[in-house]
Design an enzyme around this catalytic site. Structure first.
Site, PDB file in Angstrom:
ATOM      1  N   ASN A   9       0.859  -1.185   0.000  1.00  0.00           N
ATOM      2  CA  ASN A   9       0.000   0.000   0.000  1.00  0.00           C
ATOM      3  C   ASN A   9       0.897   1.236   0.000  1.00  0.00           C
ATOM      4  O   ASN A   9       1.486   1.581   1.013  1.00  0.00           O
ATOM      5  CB  ASN A   9      -0.893  -0.036   1.258  1.00  0.00           C
ATOM      6  CG  ASN A   9      -1.764   1.199   1.391  1.00  0.00           C
ATOM      7  OD1 ASN A   9      -1.824   2.031   0.489  1.00  0.00           O
ATOM      8  ND2 ASN A   9      -2.448   1.307   2.519  1.00  0.00           N
ATOM      9  N   LYS A  11       0.050   4.269  -0.274  1.00  0.00           N
ATOM     10  CA  LYS A  11      -0.605   5.433   0.348  1.00  0.00           C
ATOM     11  C   LYS A  11      -0.391   6.687  -0.523  1.00  0.00           C
ATOM     12  O   LYS A  11      -0.339   6.575  -1.747  1.00  0.00           O
ATOM     13  CB  LYS A  11      -0.110   5.600   1.788  1.00  0.00           C
ATOM     14  CG  LYS A  11      -0.279   4.299   2.600  1.00  0.00           C
ATOM     15  CD  LYS A  11      -0.046   4.459   4.068  1.00  0.00           C
ATOM     16  CE  LYS A  11      -0.218   3.105   4.760  1.00  0.00           C
ATOM     17  NZ  LYS A  11      -0.053   3.176   6.209  1.00  0.00           N
ATOM     18  N   HIS A  93      -9.437   1.053   5.194  1.00  0.00           N
ATOM     19  CA  HIS A  93      -8.138   1.228   5.854  1.00  0.00           C
ATOM     20  C   HIS A  93      -8.325   2.124   7.083  1.00  0.00           C
ATOM     21  O   HIS A  93      -9.131   3.060   7.056  1.00  0.00           O
ATOM     22  CB  HIS A  93      -7.129   1.845   4.889  1.00  0.00           C
ATOM     23  CG  HIS A  93      -5.735   1.781   5.418  1.00  0.00           C
ATOM     24  ND1 HIS A  93      -5.265   2.669   6.360  1.00  0.00           N
ATOM     25  CD2 HIS A  93      -4.728   0.911   5.185  1.00  0.00           C
ATOM     26  CE1 HIS A  93      -4.020   2.348   6.672  1.00  0.00           C
ATOM     27  NE2 HIS A  93      -3.669   1.279   5.972  1.00  0.00           N
ATOM     28  N   GLU A  95      -6.676   4.467   8.202  1.00  0.00           N
ATOM     29  CA  GLU A  95      -6.471   5.898   7.964  1.00  0.00           C
ATOM     30  C   GLU A  95      -7.756   6.534   7.431  1.00  0.00           C
ATOM     31  O   GLU A  95      -8.056   7.695   7.729  1.00  0.00           O
ATOM     32  CB  GLU A  95      -5.279   6.109   7.019  1.00  0.00           C
ATOM     33  CG  GLU A  95      -3.968   5.875   7.762  1.00  0.00           C
ATOM     34  CD  GLU A  95      -2.849   5.275   6.941  1.00  0.00           C
ATOM     35  OE1 GLU A  95      -2.900   5.306   5.696  1.00  0.00           O
ATOM     36  OE2 GLU A  95      -1.896   4.750   7.567  1.00  0.00           O
ATOM     37  N   GLU A 165      -5.030  -4.983  10.730  1.00  0.00           N
ATOM     38  CA  GLU A 165      -3.987  -3.980  10.916  1.00  0.00           C
ATOM     39  C   GLU A 165      -4.225  -3.250  12.234  1.00  0.00           C
ATOM     40  O   GLU A 165      -5.048  -2.317  12.284  1.00  0.00           O
ATOM     41  CB  GLU A 165      -4.019  -2.961   9.776  1.00  0.00           C
ATOM     42  CG  GLU A 165      -3.751  -3.541   8.411  1.00  0.00           C
ATOM     43  CD  GLU A 165      -3.218  -2.487   7.443  1.00  0.00           C
ATOM     44  OE1 GLU A 165      -2.123  -2.694   6.916  1.00  0.00           O
ATOM     45  OE2 GLU A 165      -3.880  -1.456   7.239  1.00  0.00           O
ATOM     46  N   GLY A 171       2.892   2.246  10.820  1.00  0.00           N
ATOM     47  CA  GLY A 171       3.828   3.360  10.654  1.00  0.00           C
ATOM     48  C   GLY A 171       4.586   3.719  11.919  1.00  0.00           C
ATOM     49  O   GLY A 171       5.222   4.769  11.986  1.00  0.00           O
ATOM     50  N   SER A 211       3.799  -2.200  10.334  1.00  0.00           N
ATOM     51  CA  SER A 211       5.257  -2.254  10.530  1.00  0.00           C
ATOM     52  C   SER A 211       5.873  -3.587  10.109  1.00  0.00           C
ATOM     53  O   SER A 211       6.839  -4.053  10.715  1.00  0.00           O
ATOM     54  CB  SER A 211       5.618  -1.917  11.979  1.00  0.00           C
ATOM     55  OG  SER A 211       5.224  -0.585  12.275  1.00  0.00           O
TER      56      SER A 211
HETATM   57  P1  13P Z   1       3.263   0.349   7.707  1.00  0.00           P
HETATM   58  O1  13P Z   1       3.768  -0.930   7.066  1.00  0.00           O
HETATM   59  O2  13P Z   1       3.975   1.571   7.231  1.00  0.00           O
HETATM   60  O3  13P Z   1       3.171   0.218   9.191  1.00  0.00           O
HETATM   61  O4  13P Z   1       1.742   0.538   7.194  1.00  0.00           O
HETATM   62  C1  13P Z   1       0.862  -0.523   7.262  1.00  0.00           C
HETATM   63  C2  13P Z   1      -0.357  -0.176   6.510  1.00  0.00           C
HETATM   64  O5  13P Z   1      -1.122   0.697   6.914  1.00  0.00           O
HETATM   65  C3  13P Z   1      -0.624  -0.891   5.252  1.00  0.00           C
HETATM   66  O6  13P Z   1      -1.911  -0.647   4.791  1.00  0.00           O
END
Ligand code: 13P
Length: 254
Positions: A9, A11, A93, A95, A165, A171, A211
């Site tokens: 992803n 983003k 997601h 976010e 997740e 992140g 992560s």
């Molecule tokens: P990270 O791998 O940067 O922690 O992000 C995970 C994520 O949100 C994938 O959709």
């Protein structure tokens, strides 16, 4: 049998040239490797360019609108994604849930719209840190599953991927331990078994995200109910993403 899926992803990162270059570099590094399905999720405006690069990677979108068409300024429909030869889409997601207020009800409508259009939805669920600390992880995650996947037939569930997740792991570099992740994956699979059937539950892929890096992927992927990874930061460099894909080579194909 559940074939591992490693999904990157991207983003809201990279420009057009970087997106195309990254997809090419990943495909070149895979060198026809068959140990996992691999998909990348560029920003929507670069989907066309990455697909045109014809790398052989599956290319997906990071979101879609649930309506067929109409007055939805800035939104993108499933048919528009299909028009680009997009095959898969990330939905719900954290976010989007936490920063943009997306609800599980909306995620459910998007999931059904995606399935009807022939897209593979990757439906994300996951608890906040305070919910984990309050001992509410299972309750939160299973409620997200119940609502986001409501009304799917068993056949539609088989076309759907679930991604767990934990929000506190995204992140932050603070990856869930393999045991913490496996516990939630096992609960999700048990819920799938009760809500659909044991046979359906046995086939649905459940990805872990938060992560994931090349050096922790193998241990996570070795867990019985972890069938792949949804990768953010480490998917933005070919070398680290390929390292995660390579971690599937030593794993079971359950
Ligand atoms: P990270 O791998 O940067 O922690 O992000 C995970 C994520 O949100 C994938 O959709």
């Amino acid at each position: 049998m559940r074939r591992p899926l490693i999904a990157g992803n991207w983003k809201m990162n990279l420009n057009r040239a970087q997106s195309v270059a990254l997809a090419r570099e990943i495909a070149a590094g895979l060198n026809g490797s068959l140990s996992a399905d691999v998909a990348v999720f560029p920003p929507a405006v670069y989907l066309d360019a990455v697909i045109a690069a014809d790398t052989g990677l599956a290319v997906g979108a990071q979101d879609v609108n649930e309506n067929a068409d109409g007055a939805f300024t800035g939104e993108i429909s499933c048919q528009m994604l299909c028009d680009l030869n997009v095959t898969t889409v990330i939905l719900g997601h954290s976010e989007r849930r936490n920063l943009l207020g997306e609800t599980s009800e909306q995620v459910q409508r998007k999931t059904l719209a995606a399935l009807r259009a022939g897209l593979t939805p990757i439906v994300c669920v996951g608890e906040l840190l305070e919910q984990r600390q309050a001992g509410q992880t299972d309750q939160v995650v299973l409620e997200q599953c119940r609502t986001s996947l409501a009304g799917l037939s068993a056949e539609q569930m088989l076309q759907t991927v679930v991604a767990y997740e934990p929000v506190w792991a995204i992140g932050t570099g603070q990856v869930a331990t393999p045991a913490q992740a496996e516990e939630v994956h096992a609960s999700i699979r048990q819920w799938l078994s009760k809500s659909f059937s044991p046979a359906t539950a046995a086939q649905v892929r459940i990805l872990y995200g938060g992560s994931v890096k090349a050096d922790n992927a193998a241990e996570l992927l070795s867990q019985a109910n972890i069938d792949g990874a949804l990768v953010g930061g480490a998917s933005l460099k070919a070398e680290s993403f390929l390292g995660i894909i390579r971690a599937t080579e030593t794993q079971k194909v359950a």
